[in-house]
Design a protein around this motif. Structure first.
Motif, PDB file in Angstrom:
ATOM      1  N   PHE A   1       2.675  15.223  15.501  1.00  0.00           N
ATOM      2  CA  PHE A   1       3.614  16.342  15.617  1.00  0.00           C
ATOM      3  C   PHE A   1       4.232  16.418  17.007  1.00  0.00           C
ATOM      4  N   ILE A   2       3.523  15.899  18.018  1.00  0.00           N
ATOM      5  CA  ILE A   2       4.055  15.979  19.373  1.00  0.00           C
ATOM      6  C   ILE A   2       5.116  14.918  19.612  1.00  0.00           C
ATOM      7  N   PHE A   3       4.838  13.681  19.130  1.00  0.00           N
ATOM      8  CA  PHE A   3       5.718  12.554  19.418  1.00  0.00           C
ATOM      9  C   PHE A   3       6.581  12.126  18.234  1.00  0.00           C
ATOM     10  N   GLY A   4       6.444  12.775  17.107  1.00  0.00           N
ATOM     11  CA  GLY A   4       7.310  12.431  16.004  1.00  0.00           C
ATOM     12  C   GLY A   4       6.555  12.016  14.757  1.00  0.00           C
ATOM     13  N   GLN A   5       7.190  12.061  13.637  1.00  0.00           N
ATOM     14  CA  GLN A   5       6.598  11.765  12.348  1.00  0.00           C
ATOM     15  C   GLN A   5       6.314  10.267  12.216  1.00  0.00           C
ATOM     16  N   ALA A   6       5.139   9.923  11.662  1.00  0.00           N
ATOM     17  CA  ALA A   6       4.803   8.528  11.434  1.00  0.00           C
ATOM     18  C   ALA A   6       5.672   7.957  10.327  1.00  0.00           C
ATOM     19  N   LYS A   7       5.743   6.641  10.267  1.00  0.00           N
ATOM     20  CA  LYS A   7       6.540   5.954   9.265  1.00  0.00           C
ATOM     21  C   LYS A   7       5.986   6.239   7.879  1.00  0.00           C
ATOM     22  N   GLN A   8       6.879   6.438   6.904  1.00  0.00           N
ATOM     23  CA  GLN A   8       6.472   6.786   5.551  1.00  0.00           C
ATOM     24  C   GLN A   8       5.871   5.576   4.825  1.00  0.00           C
ATOM     25  N   ILE A   9       4.867   5.822   3.988  1.00  0.00           N
ATOM     26  CA  ILE A   9       4.295   4.780   3.148  1.00  0.00           C
ATOM     27  C   ILE A   9       5.362   4.306   2.160  1.00  0.00           C
ATOM     28  N   GLU A  10       5.485   2.999   2.005  1.00  0.00           N
ATOM     29  CA  GLU A  10       6.524   2.423   1.151  1.00  0.00           C
ATOM     30  C   GLU A  10       5.911   1.888  -0.134  1.00  0.00           C
ATOM     31  N   ILE A  11       6.468   2.278  -1.281  1.00  0.00           N
ATOM     32  CA  ILE A  11       6.022   1.772  -2.584  1.00  0.00           C
ATOM     33  C   ILE A  11       6.808   0.503  -2.891  1.00  0.00           C
ATOM     34  N   LEU A  12       6.103  -0.625  -3.056  1.00  0.00           N
ATOM     35  CA  LEU A  12       6.741  -1.907  -3.326  1.00  0.00           C
ATOM     36  C   LEU A  12       6.811  -2.219  -4.809  1.00  0.00           C
ATOM     37  N   ASN A  13       5.808  -1.778  -5.568  1.00  0.00           N
ATOM     38  CA  ASN A  13       5.796  -2.130  -6.995  1.00  0.00           C
ATOM     39  C   ASN A  13       4.848  -1.209  -7.747  1.00  0.00           C
ATOM     40  N   THR A  14       5.201  -0.892  -8.965  1.00  0.00           N
ATOM     41  CA  THR A  14       4.324  -0.203  -9.911  1.00  0.00           C
ATOM     42  C   THR A  14       4.946  -0.326 -11.301  1.00  0.00           C
ATOM     43  N   ARG A  15       4.163  -0.389 -12.338  1.00  0.00           N
ATOM     44  CA  ARG A  15       4.694  -0.458 -13.697  1.00  0.00           C
ATOM     45  C   ARG A  15       5.180   0.910 -14.173  1.00  0.00           C
ATOM     46  N   THR A  16       4.464   1.948 -13.790  1.00  0.00           N
ATOM     47  CA  THR A  16       4.820   3.303 -14.219  1.00  0.00           C
ATOM     48  C   THR A  16       4.791   4.234 -13.025  1.00  0.00           C
ATOM     49  N   LEU A  17       5.823   5.080 -12.913  1.00  0.00           N
ATOM     50  CA  LEU A  17       5.902   6.055 -11.833  1.00  0.00           C
ATOM     51  C   LEU A  17       6.161   7.427 -12.450  1.00  0.00           C
ATOM     52  N   LYS A  18       5.268   8.355 -12.203  1.00  0.00           N
ATOM     53  CA  LYS A  18       5.414   9.704 -12.766  1.00  0.00           C
ATOM     54  C   LYS A  18       5.224  10.743 -11.667  1.00  0.00           C
ATOM     55  N   LYS A  19       6.124  11.727 -11.669  1.00  0.00           N
ATOM     56  CA  LYS A  19       5.970  12.827 -10.728  1.00  0.00           C
ATOM     57  C   LYS A  19       5.039  13.860 -11.339  1.00  0.00           C
ATOM     58  N   SER A  20       4.051  14.291 -10.603  1.00  0.00           N
ATOM     59  CA  SER A  20       3.051  15.241 -11.123  1.00  0.00           C
ATOM     60  C   SER A  20       2.802  16.311 -10.070  1.00  0.00           C
ATOM     61  N   ARG A  21       2.108  17.359 -10.544  1.00  0.00           N
ATOM     62  CA  ARG A  21       1.754  18.437  -9.631  1.00  0.00           C
ATOM     63  C   ARG A  21       0.296  18.813  -9.874  1.00  0.00           C
ATOM     64  N   GLY A  22      -0.464  18.843  -8.787  1.00  0.00           N
ATOM     65  CA  GLY A  22      -1.850  19.266  -8.882  1.00  0.00           C
ATOM     66  C   GLY A  22      -1.964  20.747  -8.675  1.00  0.00           C
ATOM     67  N   GLN A  23      -3.134  21.219  -8.353  1.00  0.00           N
ATOM     68  CA  GLN A  23      -3.350  22.646  -8.170  1.00  0.00           C
ATOM     69  C   GLN A  23      -2.602  23.168  -6.953  1.00  0.00           C
ATOM     70  N   THR A  24      -2.490  22.315  -5.929  1.00  0.00           N
ATOM     71  CA  THR A  24      -1.871  22.800  -4.691  1.00  0.00           C
ATOM     72  C   THR A  24      -0.745  21.914  -4.190  1.00  0.00           C
ATOM     73  N   LYS A  25      -0.709  20.638  -4.640  1.00  0.00           N
ATOM     74  CA  LYS A  25       0.254  19.714  -4.078  1.00  0.00           C
ATOM     75  C   LYS A  25       0.982  18.939  -5.163  1.00  0.00           C
TER      76      LYS A  25
END
Length: 515
Positions: free
Chosen positions: A35-59
């Motif tokens: 938070f002091i020096f900036g946001q870290a690089k985002q994790i990159e998704i290279l491959n997956t057969r199925t991608l679904k957006k979901s919601r848990g109890q809090t996130k």
């Protein structure tokens, strides 16, 4: 190339429980730095057969199912399925988890928690870490990608090029191939097993440091120490602090010991003890070189050789001591140099140098040898003391042999000859034979043990009977030329034979040996 440190320097670097606390603080400050020096690089998704957006109890998260591949700052991640949390830049990966960092470090497990902001890995279930020099397996492992440090607290097995190791806790540094182990450490090789409280291991150079109570068990014996170092490639070792090396018949002890396994050669420093229970002897001193194959030992620093003689102990002491075994015949030899002292409860002596050969079981005394037994003092140019079945058997005195005995009177009993031969019975001197140029001066008594005077006699050959370490009888084997002088008429020149020199004040005591 591994930088080598002294043992005390390495010990200061050794991790203890505080290391894990320090790691926790490291993770915390790394998190704040995001938070002091900036946001870290985002994790990159290279491959997956199925991608679904979901919601848990809090996130909210994204479900990735089938042949999942991701990338983050130089590391590739593989798994069967995962939950990706974009807002927190973190993932939870499931089944067949594999992380590849820099093409050299591979990490496997069943479940992974990874935070892309702090670059902290928590992997559990059938964990396996592999680099070019070792493979680590554990129930769980935490790994910091910022520092390339991994640690475990639930036990782990490590397999190296020629070693296997287990410990309850450990720390792995992939930057320098250094591993640190704590709690019930067990290291196994083809030749030995090490059990220790704490250990450091460098996988590339196969160097090991161990601390705390350590026991090393090998084919030829065991080693106990409190601190040590071993180089598997060079096969050299340092053992420190109350070191014991022992097997069924031999013991080596010292404050520290260096050992070269290839050469079977060692050095022992301070409080040295070399003991052979099969042969019934031991050597002590301040410093020793030894070679295992020939039982060679070179000892200095008040060396003492102690030999069991029929329930008693014969001690030999000098400036330098050397003992070794003939490789062809297996006989043992002993050399003691300069200022030699001999002590047994009923037998003491001195000489300049001494040599013992197991071939004839004889101690050879050189340069002004002198022996005392009871009230008797014996000197000659050279002396040989022969053992038989571990007991004193005979004494040979050649050249200017002289025997004197202290009495309660003002005079000394004296016997002189070219050579003398003494015979021991049950380790006590009982008979002495004089051969050539025999001369005697001894006190003469009547049947009531009243002193009559001295008997001065010359006889080429004679026999002396000794009882309770005192001259009891003198037997002339040929006709003597003898004169009895009354006490009040003893000529001054007849009281002492040529070469008379009492040296009882030089007689060594036990405290002279163990000074």
């Amino acid at each position: 190339m591994l930088k080598l440190f002294r043992l005390d320097q390495i010990e200061r670097r050794l991790f203890i429980d505080k290391s894990f606390v320090k790691l926790t603080y490291t993770f915390f400050f790394l998190f704040l730095s995001t938070f002091i020096f900036g946001q870290a690089k985002q994790i990159e998704i290279l491959n997956t057969r199925t991608l679904k957006k979901s919601r848990g109890q809090t996130k909210e998260f994204v479900r990735l199912i089938g042949d999942v591949r991701m990338s983050h700052e130089g590391a590739l991640m593989f798994c069967d399925s995962a939950h990706f949390f974009p807002k927190s830049n973190s993932i939870i990966a499931y089944q067949n988890v594999h992380i590849n960092q820099g093409d050299t470090l591979h990490l496997y497990g069943d479940k992974l928690n990874y935070n892309g902001n702090t670059k902290q890995i928590d992997i559990r279930g059938n964990v396996r870490l592999r680099d070019p020099d070792l493979e680590l397996t554990a129930p769980s492992l935490q790994f910091d990608r910022n520092t390339n440090l991994g640690y475990y607290t639930n036990g782990a097995n490590i397999i190296g090029p020629s070693q296997k190791l287990w410990s309850q806790r450990g720390l792995y540094n992939s930057n320098n191939d250094m591993l640190q182990f704590k709690d019930s450490v067990v290291l196994v090789t083809d030749n030995y097993t090490v059990r220790s409280d704490t250990m450091l291991y460098h996988s590339e150079s196969e160097q090991t440091w161990f601390y705390g109570r350590t026991v090393i068990s090998g084919k030829n014996g065991d080693i106990y120490c409190k601190k040590g170092y071993f180089n598997a490639l060079r096969e050299t070792s340092w053992f420190v602090d109350s070191v014991f090396i022992y097997n069924e018949s031999q013991l080596i002890r010292g404050d520290s010991i260096f050992y070269d396994q290839k050469r079977e050669f060692g050095k022992v420093y301070d409080n040295v003890l070399l003991r052979d229970t099969a042969e019934g002897y031991e050597v002590t001193g301040a410093f020793a070189h030894y070679k295992e194959s020939s039982s060679y030992a070179f000892v200095t620093g008040n060396p003492i050789y102690s030999l069991n003689v029929d329930g008693d102990t014969l001690h030999l002491n000098g400036d330098t001591l050397l003992t070794y075994r003939n490789n062809d015949t297996a006989e043992r030899f002993l050399k003691v140099y300069y200022n030699v002292k001999i002590f047994k409860s009923d037998f003491q002596g001195r000489c300049d140098s001494l040599f013992y050969s197991e071939i004839d079981s004889t101690f050879h005394l050189y340069e002004s040898p002198i022996l005392w037994t009871g009230t008797n003092q014996m000197t000659s140019d050279n002396m040989d003391l022969k053992l038989r079945n571990g007991n004193m058997d005979s004494l040979f005195m050649t050249g200017n042999a002289f025997l004197m005995s202290e009495t309660e009177e003002v005079l000394y009993d004296q016997i002189k000859g070219k050579n003398m031969y003494g015979k021991f019975v049950e380790n006590e001197l009982q008979r002495i034979f004089v051969s050539g140029n025999g001369q005697t001066v001894y006190n003469a008594y009547d049947e009531n043990e009243v002193l009559l005077g001295i008997n001065r006699a010359d006889c080429s050959d004679l026999e002396i009977r000794v009882q309770d370490n005192k001259i009891d009888r003198i037997i002339f084997l040929v006709k003597p030329d003898a004169t009895l002088y009354p006490v009040e008429d003893i000529p001054e020149g007849e009281k002492r034979l040529k070469g008379f020199r009492p040296r009882y004040d030089e007689r060594p005591t036990r405290s002279d040996i163990f000074q």
